[in-house]
Design an enzyme around this catalytic site. Structure first.
Site, PDB file in Angstrom:
ATOM      1  N   GLU A  62      -2.570  -9.068   2.966  1.00 45.87           N
ATOM      2  CA  GLU A  62      -3.017  -9.612   4.257  1.00 45.87           C
ATOM      3  C   GLU A  62      -4.538  -9.626   4.378  1.00 45.87           C
ATOM      4  OE1 GLU A  62      -2.821  -5.171   5.064  1.00 45.87           O
ATOM      5  OE2 GLU A  62      -1.795  -6.629   3.787  1.00 45.87           O
ATOM      6  N   CYS A  98       0.843  -1.195   0.000  1.00 51.72           N
ATOM      7  CA  CYS A  98       0.000   0.000   0.000  1.00 51.72           C
ATOM      8  C   CYS A  98       0.886   1.256   0.000  1.00 51.72           C
ATOM      9  CB  CYS A  98      -0.996  -0.041   1.161  1.00 51.72           C
ATOM     10  SG  CYS A  98      -2.341   1.165   0.997  1.00 51.72           S
ATOM     11  N   HIS A 120      -3.838  -4.950  -0.481  1.00 52.01           N
ATOM     12  CA  HIS A 120      -3.433  -5.503   0.812  1.00 52.01           C
ATOM     13  C   HIS A 120      -3.436  -7.025   0.734  1.00 52.01           C
ATOM     14  CE1 HIS A 120      -3.388  -1.862   3.331  1.00 52.01           C
ATOM     15  NE2 HIS A 120      -4.271  -1.418   2.456  1.00 52.01           N
TER      16      HIS A 120
END
Length: 212
Positions: free
Chosen positions: A193, A86, A191
């Site tokens: 994650e 990001c 992202h």
């Protein structure tokens, strides 16, 4: 292998750490830790640079943490693979144009500009799931099928000087660069994650990547 997630008090640190630990556990022999001191970064075999929020705030936070120089030394002199997430990806650019012109690190030349969709009905920030499409083959994208969904939250995007540095794109009223790579340095705008199976696959690819 030692993996240092740069802890400069910004980014989804614990979510990133959890995802990397999950993949590392499957691979075995990998030590993942949040790194808040230069020694941990200088000893790392992989570096992860997260970031959430404003470009200038993240840049200043990294500088004030005392971690910028060891990150730069590791990435540029030692050629340790580095993965920006990001705003961590955006910091790799030459300059950010959020609110005011702010110098980036210039490790992958380019500019970070506001997203301006062709369709005025599209909201900014660009938030949610979007298709990921490879712009060119790269080991970070191994096993990622065309049209795979990943999760984005951003209002600004990376425009590299050299289009060959863009390895994946997404469409949001126009093309957005979703992933970049040059030498041992790479980054993703989305992202991983938060991107479930696809995100874990990209993390795995990073941990097993040997830059040419």
């Amino acid at each position: 292998m030692k993996v240092a997630i740069v802890d400069y008090r910004t980014g989804n640190l614990h979510s990133v750490e959890k995802s990397f630990r999950r993949v590392a556990g499957d691979l075995g022999g990998i030590d993942v830790r949040l790194a808040s001191c230069p020694e941990d970064i200088l000893a790392a075999d992989r570096i992860v640079l997260p970031g959430v929020g404003a470009f200038a705030a993240c840049r200043n936070a990294l500088a004030e943490s005392g971690l910028r120089d060891p990150v730069e030394h590791s990435a540029m002199a030692r050629k340790v693979p580095l993965f920006g997430i990001c705003v961590g990806m955006q910091l790799l650019a030459t300059i950010g144009l959020e609110a005011a012109e702010t110098p980036g690190f210039g490790w992958i030349p380019g500019r970070v500009e506001k997203i301006r969709p062709d369709d005025a009905s599209l909201k900014i920030p660009h938030m949610g799931w979007n298709d990921l499409t490879a712009s060119r083959p790269h080991p970070l994208l191994d096993g990622i099928s065309p049209g795979t969904d990943v999760y984005f939250v951003h209002s600004y995007h990376f425009v590299p000087d050299d289009r060959r540095d863009a390895i994946a794109r997404a469409d949001y009223g126009g093309e957005l660069v979703a992933a970049i790579a040059s030498g041992n340095i790479a980054g993703v705008q989305f992202h991983p994650e938060k991107s479930q199976k696809a995100g874990l696959a990209i993390i795995r690819n990073f941990l097993t990547w040997t830059p040419g």
